[in-house]
Design a protein around this motif. Structure first.
Motif, mmCIF file in Angstrom:
data_model
loop_
_atom_site.group_PDB
_atom_site.id
_atom_site.type_symbol
_atom_site.label_atom_id
_atom_site.label_comp_id
_atom_site.label_asym_id
_atom_site.label_seq_id
_atom_site.Cartn_x
_atom_site.Cartn_y
_atom_site.Cartn_z
ATOM 1 N N PHE A 54 94.415 64.090 -36.045
ATOM 2 C CA PHE A 54 93.120 63.306 -35.740
ATOM 3 C C PHE A 54 93.642 62.352 -34.443
ATOM 4 O O PHE A 54 92.605 62.142 -33.717
ATOM 5 C CB PHE A 54 93.096 62.271 -36.865
ATOM 6 N N VAL A 55 94.692 61.870 -34.272
ATOM 7 C CA VAL A 55 94.985 61.034 -33.414
ATOM 8 C C VAL A 55 95.001 61.749 -31.980
ATOM 9 O O VAL A 55 94.622 61.302 -30.867
ATOM 10 C CB VAL A 55 96.660 60.421 -33.435
ATOM 11 N N SER A 56 95.492 63.048 -31.989
ATOM 12 C CA SER A 56 95.264 63.927 -30.648
ATOM 13 C C SER A 56 94.008 64.059 -30.326
ATOM 14 O O SER A 56 93.700 63.988 -29.150
ATOM 15 C CB SER A 56 96.236 65.088 -31.169
ATOM 16 N N THR A 57 93.034 64.062 -31.330
ATOM 17 C CA THR A 57 91.793 64.264 -30.810
ATOM 18 C C THR A 57 91.091 62.969 -30.427
ATOM 19 O O THR A 57 90.542 63.232 -29.242
ATOM 20 C CB THR A 57 90.840 64.824 -32.133
ATOM 21 N N VAL A 58 91.392 61.925 -30.899
ATOM 22 C CA VAL A 58 90.939 60.677 -30.398
ATOM 23 C C VAL A 58 91.621 60.359 -28.914
ATOM 24 O O VAL A 58 90.818 59.944 -28.034
ATOM 25 C CB VAL A 58 91.425 59.523 -31.372
ATOM 26 N N ASP A 59 92.969 60.688 -28.940
ATOM 27 C CA ASP A 59 93.658 60.588 -27.716
ATOM 28 C C ASP A 59 92.978 61.501 -26.533
ATOM 29 O O ASP A 59 92.789 61.086 -25.289
ATOM 30 C CB ASP A 59 95.124 60.813 -27.550
ATOM 31 N N ALA A 65 87.512 58.564 -20.731
ATOM 32 C CA ALA A 65 86.959 57.398 -20.626
ATOM 33 C C ALA A 65 87.626 56.259 -20.163
ATOM 34 O O ALA A 65 87.211 55.436 -19.385
ATOM 35 C CB ALA A 65 86.352 57.089 -21.731
ATOM 36 N N LEU A 66 88.862 56.285 -20.453
ATOM 37 C CA LEU A 66 89.840 55.075 -20.028
ATOM 38 C C LEU A 66 90.200 55.321 -18.553
ATOM 39 O O LEU A 66 90.613 54.417 -17.959
ATOM 40 C CB LEU A 66 90.896 55.000 -20.860
ATOM 41 N N THR A 67 90.411 56.502 -18.038
ATOM 42 C CA THR A 67 90.991 56.897 -16.789
ATOM 43 C C THR A 67 89.989 57.178 -15.429
ATOM 44 O O THR A 67 90.139 57.237 -14.503
ATOM 45 C CB THR A 67 91.907 58.213 -16.626
ATOM 46 N N HIS A 68 88.544 56.880 -16.043
ATOM 47 C CA HIS A 68 87.523 57.404 -15.120
ATOM 48 C C HIS A 68 87.153 56.172 -14.220
ATOM 49 O O HIS A 68 87.015 56.353 -13.095
ATOM 50 C CB HIS A 68 86.163 57.508 -15.880
ATOM 51 N N GLY A 69 87.592 54.901 -14.769
ATOM 52 C CA GLY A 69 87.272 53.844 -13.836
ATOM 53 C C GLY A 69 88.493 53.859 -12.736
ATOM 54 O O GLY A 69 88.389 53.507 -11.686
ATOM 55 N N ALA A 70 89.734 54.145 -13.081
ATOM 56 C CA ALA A 70 90.989 54.205 -12.388
ATOM 57 C C ALA A 70 90.905 55.054 -11.280
ATOM 58 O O ALA A 70 91.136 54.987 -9.992
ATOM 59 C CB ALA A 70 92.208 54.404 -13.316
#
Length: 74
Positions: A54-59, A65-70
């Motif tokens: 579950f944690v791997s899927t969420v990651d 989404a988190l690295t798109h802006g960077a």
């Protein structure tokens, strides 16, 4: 391992008693004991793998989404 169910039941009763008496440390300790006892049973053996999956899927879902802006800024 037939007495594991009884031990888990007593741990849950301990959690309830500690929570009603507002002893948070005792409730946390009893919760951890119940969790460890549950994972030790055949029914709970798959729990760590399920949580890891579950944690791997969420990651995997959140990383783009988190690295798109960077990437756009750099």
């Amino acid at each position: 391992m037939s007495s594991a169910g009884v031990l888990i039941l007593f741990a849950i009763v301990g959690v309830v008693i500690c929570a009603r008496c507002r002893v948070s440390t005792g409730a946390v300790v009893f919760s951890l004991v119940a969790l460890v006892l549950f994972v030790a049973t055949p029914a709970g053996r798959g729990l760590p793998d399920a949580i890891a999956s579950f944690v791997s899927t969420v990651d995997d879902s959140a990383t783009p989404a988190l690295t798109h802006g960077a990437e756009a800024d750099g």
